[in-house]
Design a protein around this motif. Sequence first.
Motif, PDB file in Angstrom:
ATOM      1  N   MET A 152      -2.914  13.311  -1.915  1.00 14.30           N
ATOM      2  CA  MET A 152      -2.759  11.958  -1.415  1.00 14.30           C
ATOM      3  C   MET A 152      -4.123  11.294  -1.179  1.00 14.30           C
ATOM      4  SD  MET A 152       0.339  11.053  -1.336  1.00 14.30           S
ATOM      5  CE  MET A 152       2.029  11.645  -1.287  1.00 14.30           C
ATOM      6  N   VAL A 153      -5.082  12.092  -0.757  1.00 14.30           N
ATOM      7  CA  VAL A 153      -6.444  11.556  -0.560  1.00 14.30           C
ATOM      8  C   VAL A 153      -7.002  11.074  -1.893  1.00 14.30           C
ATOM      9  CG1 VAL A 153      -8.797  12.139   0.118  1.00 14.30           C
ATOM     10  CG2 VAL A 153      -6.857  13.013   1.459  1.00 14.30           C
TER      11      VAL A 153
ATOM     12  N   VAL B 171       0.845  -1.206   0.000  1.00 13.95           N
ATOM     13  CA  VAL B 171       0.000   0.000   0.000  1.00 13.95           C
ATOM     14  C   VAL B 171       0.870   1.242   0.000  1.00 13.95           C
ATOM     15  CG1 VAL B 171      -1.660   1.334   1.362  1.00 13.95           C
ATOM     16  CG2 VAL B 171      -1.982  -1.120   1.083  1.00 13.95           C
ATOM     17  N   ASP B 172       1.912   1.240   0.822  1.00 15.19           N
ATOM     18  CA  ASP B 172       2.791   2.426   0.870  1.00 15.19           C
ATOM     19  C   ASP B 172       3.477   2.678  -0.463  1.00 15.19           C
ATOM     20  OD1 ASP B 172       2.113   2.840   3.482  1.00 15.19           O
ATOM     21  OD2 ASP B 172       3.829   1.715   4.289  1.00 15.19           O
ATOM     22  N   ASN B 173       3.761   1.603  -1.199  1.00 22.11           N
ATOM     23  CA  ASN B 173       4.497   1.766  -2.459  1.00 22.11           C
ATOM     24  C   ASN B 173       3.663   2.391  -3.586  1.00 22.11           C
ATOM     25  OD1 ASN B 173       6.809   0.672  -1.334  1.00 22.11           O
ATOM     26  ND2 ASN B 173       6.330  -1.421  -1.985  1.00 22.11           N
ATOM     27  N   ILE B 174       2.322   2.396  -3.447  1.00 21.71           N
ATOM     28  CA  ILE B 174       1.507   2.983  -4.525  1.00 21.71           C
ATOM     29  C   ILE B 174       1.514   4.502  -4.468  1.00 21.71           C
ATOM     30  CG2 ILE B 174      -0.004   0.950  -4.579  1.00 21.71           C
ATOM     31  CD1 ILE B 174      -2.121   2.618  -3.128  1.00 21.71           C
TER      32      ILE B 174
ATOM     33  N   TYR C 188      -6.143  -0.153   6.405  1.00 21.94           N
ATOM     34  CA  TYR C 188      -4.911   0.645   6.343  1.00 21.94           C
ATOM     35  C   TYR C 188      -5.089   1.845   5.402  1.00 21.94           C
ATOM     36  CZ  TYR C 188       0.033   1.797   5.922  1.00 21.94           C
ATOM     37  OH  TYR C 188       1.241   2.457   5.939  1.00 21.94           O
ATOM     38  N   LEU C 189      -5.759   1.619   4.264  1.00 16.61           N
ATOM     39  CA  LEU C 189      -6.026   2.739   3.347  1.00 16.61           C
ATOM     40  C   LEU C 189      -6.923   3.777   4.009  1.00 16.61           C
ATOM     41  CD1 LEU C 189      -6.535   0.946  -0.102  1.00 16.61           C
ATOM     42  CD2 LEU C 189      -4.814   2.680   0.428  1.00 16.61           C
ATOM     43  N   ALA C 190      -7.893   3.339   4.767  1.00 15.36           N
ATOM     44  CA  ALA C 190      -8.776   4.270   5.461  1.00 15.36           C
ATOM     45  C   ALA C 190      -8.013   5.100   6.478  1.00 15.36           C
ATOM     46  CB  ALA C 190      -9.914   3.500   6.129  1.00 15.36           C
ATOM     47  N   GLN C 191      -7.057   4.472   7.192  1.00 13.97           N
ATOM     48  CA  GLN C 191      -6.252   5.223   8.153  1.00 13.97           C
ATOM     49  C   GLN C 191      -5.417   6.289   7.455  1.00 13.97           C
ATOM     50  OE1 GLN C 191      -3.905   2.367  10.299  1.00 13.97           O
ATOM     51  NE2 GLN C 191      -5.702   1.380  11.251  1.00 13.97           N
ATOM     52  N   ARG C 192      -4.809   5.928   6.324  1.00 15.38           N
ATOM     53  CA  ARG C 192      -3.992   6.887   5.593  1.00 15.38           C
ATOM     54  C   ARG C 192      -4.840   8.060   5.087  1.00 15.38           C
ATOM     55  NH1 ARG C 192       1.452   5.534   2.960  1.00 15.38           N
ATOM     56  NH2 ARG C 192       0.982   7.678   2.397  1.00 15.38           N
ATOM     57  N   VAL C 193      -6.077   7.741   4.592  1.00 14.58           N
ATOM     58  CA  VAL C 193      -6.954   8.815   4.090  1.00 14.58           C
ATOM     59  C   VAL C 193      -7.344   9.750   5.227  1.00 14.58           C
ATOM     60  CG1 VAL C 193      -9.239   9.292   3.126  1.00 14.58           C
ATOM     61  CG2 VAL C 193      -7.820   7.505   2.136  1.00 14.58           C
ATOM     62  N   SER C 194      -7.668   9.203   6.385  1.00 16.17           N
ATOM     63  CA  SER C 194      -8.045  10.045   7.526  1.00 16.17           C
ATOM     64  C   SER C 194      -6.890  10.953   7.933  1.00 16.17           C
ATOM     65  CB  SER C 194      -8.458   9.163   8.720  1.00 16.17           C
ATOM     66  OG  SER C 194      -9.563   8.365   8.397  1.00 16.17           O
ATOM     67  N   ARG C 195      -5.659  10.411   7.947  1.00 16.24           N
ATOM     68  CA  ARG C 195      -4.497  11.220   8.311  1.00 16.24           C
ATOM     69  C   ARG C 195      -4.240  12.313   7.279  1.00 16.24           C
ATOM     70  NH1 ARG C 195      -1.014   7.353   8.621  1.00 16.24           N
ATOM     71  NH2 ARG C 195       0.039   7.666   6.610  1.00 16.24           N
TER      72      ARG C 195
ATOM     73  N   LYS D  51     -15.972   9.974   5.536  1.00 20.74           N
ATOM     74  CA  LYS D  51     -15.001  10.995   5.969  1.00 20.74           C
ATOM     75  C   LYS D  51     -14.889  12.112   4.938  1.00 20.74           C
ATOM     76  CE  LYS D  51     -13.113   9.442   9.862  1.00 20.74           C
ATOM     77  NZ  LYS D  51     -12.994  10.248  11.102  1.00 20.74           N
ATOM     78  N   LEU D  52     -14.884  11.718   3.660  1.00 22.83           N
ATOM     79  CA  LEU D  52     -14.786  12.731   2.606  1.00 22.83           C
ATOM     80  C   LEU D  52     -16.030  13.614   2.563  1.00 22.83           C
ATOM     81  CD1 LEU D  52     -13.223  10.633  -0.308  1.00 22.83           C
ATOM     82  CD2 LEU D  52     -12.066  12.246   1.200  1.00 22.83           C
ATOM     83  N   LEU D  53     -17.202  13.007   2.751  1.00 20.98           N
ATOM     84  CA  LEU D  53     -18.441  13.790   2.703  1.00 20.98           C
ATOM     85  C   LEU D  53     -18.564  14.735   3.880  1.00 20.98           C
ATOM     86  CD1 LEU D  53     -20.965  11.053   1.524  1.00 20.98           C
ATOM     87  CD2 LEU D  53     -20.156  13.003   0.197  1.00 20.98           C
ATOM     88  N   GLU D  54     -17.930  14.410   4.993  1.00 19.24           N
ATOM     89  CA  GLU D  54     -18.023  15.265   6.181  1.00 19.24           C
ATOM     90  C   GLU D  54     -17.122  16.489   6.085  1.00 19.24           C
ATOM     91  OE1 GLU D  54     -17.038  12.573   9.265  1.00 19.24           O
ATOM     92  OE2 GLU D  54     -19.094  11.847   9.535  1.00 19.24           O
ATOM     93  N   THR D  55     -16.218  16.495   5.119  1.00 20.23           N
ATOM     94  CA  THR D  55     -15.365  17.671   4.934  1.00 20.23           C
ATOM     95  C   THR D  55     -16.160  18.810   4.313  1.00 20.23           C
ATOM     96  OG1 THR D  55     -14.632  16.971   2.740  1.00 20.23           O
ATOM     97  CG2 THR D  55     -13.354  16.198   4.620  1.00 20.23           C
TER      98      THR D  55
END
Length: 812
Positions: free
Chosen positions: A71-72, A18-21, A55-62, A104-108
């Motif tokens: 990055m999102v 995941v990190d490599n993408i 893991y992807l969800a954690q990265r998107v939230s961060r 999370k995206l819709l709440e922004t």
Amino acid sequence: MGCCGCCAALRPRYKRLVDNIFPVNPEDGLVRSNMDKLTFYSMSSPEKLDRIGEYLAQRVSRDIYRHRNPMVIIAMEAMDQLLVACHAQSLNLFVESFLKTVQKLLETTEPALQILASQSFVKFANIEEDTPSYHRRYDFFVSKFASLCHSNHPEVDVLNSLRLAGLRGIQGVVRKTVSDDLVENIWEPVHMDKIVPSLLYNMQHARPRRISNDDNSPNGLPEEQVDSENTALNIDPSALAENCLRELVGRASFGNIRSVIKPVFKHLDLHELWVPNDFAIYTFRVIMYSIQVQYSYAVVENLMMHLDTSSRSRAKVRTSMANVLAKIIAIAAGESVGPSVLEIVNSLLKHLKQSIMSAIPIDDKEAVTDEKHFQESLISALAEFAYHLPDYQKIEIMMFIIGGTPGTGKSDPENVPAETLLQHMLLKCLLKVSHKYKSTNFSTSLPLTFLDPLLRTSLVQDAYVRVLVQEILHCLLDRHDNRSKLKKPSVDICDLNLAIDKCSRADSLFYKNHGSRILVNLSESLDLNNVTRENIEAIYCTAALICVELATDEMLVDILRWALAVQDVALTNTMLHPKNRLSLHVIAISIVTLASHTMSVTTLIEYSSKVVTARNGSAPYLLNFNESSAESIQQDSISPECLLDFNAIADCMKEAGRDIMGMIPLQGPFNANQRYSWADSSVNQPSSFTDLSNINLDGSESNTSSPGLARRYAEEEVTFEALKKVLAEPVESRREAEYEKRQVICEKFRNAPFQQLVASSQSKGDVLNDTLNQILTRISVLPCGQPELNAVQHNNQSLPHYGNNFPDLFVY
């Protein structure tokens, strides 16, 4: 460095993939080669898919927290590709992480991320999952997408993009939930109250050309808009909203229609969109053209129910509702069968009656006018509904309306203005429906259960009602569009270019059963004291249509008698206005001229032309329907050559070889006592012009002259008081009186001499013999060759001998 490299090597492989993408520079976008490795790993080890998603969800939230939007975007692109590529049973666990990320995206508050979330959700909605998820809920997405549909961003481009995103999101929710009964029920009111108003809010901001009332388009849109529909879905929120509404309504089952329609009514009421009703008509036409055809009448029923609940609303609002109903009711008519037809008609008539009975101050002219417009709208809706129904259902509707009309019984409606107005409005409804009906067979168009109340209504005291009834008869009798040519009396028949067909056997039978009665009714209508010029014209048109549509020999004789009866009313009824009396003379000669041309009786044509010539010379006012100097003309001063003469008409019929036996009682034509005798005799006897109605067959003679049917107590007279006495008298005393009378009769037959009993029986036999001789004397004047006479001659020997003159009646 060694420590960091060692820690990186200890990390799980899925995290490293995941990190490599993610690239070093976000502007470079997703690393495709590494994304392919991640996809292959996910498909090879599906049990790791849920961890990848977390893991992807954690990265998107961060990244959202740190405002690293590029990055999102890369992370959401990776999740979309994994969602499309992987179809394992463990996909449900990945979907949960995916939906959390979309949330999370819709709440922004950033429009770009909200649009991105909507696009990702639409991709997810188009995926068909192998196993349903029972615990998944979409409440948040429905609410958030609905709020995007109501976006009021200051920039127009961003506003349209947000609204399009919200609409696409709603469309995705509907597609994802409506096809699976095991997931959350999207048809619940809590969801529909958010979805439907959001769609309508965007539709009401449509371009004016889209809100069109073009009834010719098969899907409710103008043709030029249908061609550009696909393009408009991408740039026009109103077009996409309409498409979403069509899809939503099209997927609704019968039990869910109410859930979709109720928010529509609420939105129109709260935003006051009924007046003007362009948007309401546009919305309901979209619904009617999108719903499953077998459920279309349910929309009409729901609109009728909403009209019920809006009975206290302003008349303009109710009028707009009725106009909407008139626009869409035709679409539902084709699928309405059985009780649903009469339910809709009954509801319309109920609203009409409530409107008429409502107490409106006469001084408030605006309210009265608005209420009349509402009533007219209801009548138009009923007529539009009937127009698209089969003919047999139109007859049922007309019978239903006439059954609820005041004054169709034995008496006129009560002296109440509301009752009179209700009678007018219901007859207008009946007239509207009859305009939509095309007659083919008179026995079907005018059954006895419909004809009886119609004829009774044609004799009420209200002249306007009588005109309406005659116009209804015009619509039902006219099969060749002749009524417009026969509205005014005319002796120039050749100039009318009438369409005349040969009378069929069924039409001949209908006239034999009911034709004479209709003519009697017309004659009585002309004899009313308050007859108007409109009444006279309408009655002439009815008689003329009978003459044209039912051209039989019986009709010819009856119509000649009717013409002489009309002339007799003009000469004898001094209560009529002088202009109306002259109008009756015009009608009489016009109908004789029309009948002679219709039946092609040359001698009668010549005679009618002779009378017309005489009137042109000495009495032109007898040919002019609009004579202004009628008051100064005396009926006694009219020359006999200008009047129709019975003997001359009879001679014309004889010369033409026509049977004139039906004209024997012509000197007393069309009185009230003959009304039912013709119809009754025509049902029970074969075709014959002999009129037996002059024979007195009242109760005193017929009962005493029939053996076994003699009146039990001849000294008693049947009166109202006698009947009242019988009903009020105790049962025991009546039984005692009957027993005493029976004892007297028995005593008489036991003790009286035989000669006395023979004499009393002989007197009754003489009465019967005289009656039979009278009947057979009239039959004997019929022409030879009648089948009934041949049968009588054939069975002459078997007849009992009641007198010496009886057999001589059959000698010709």
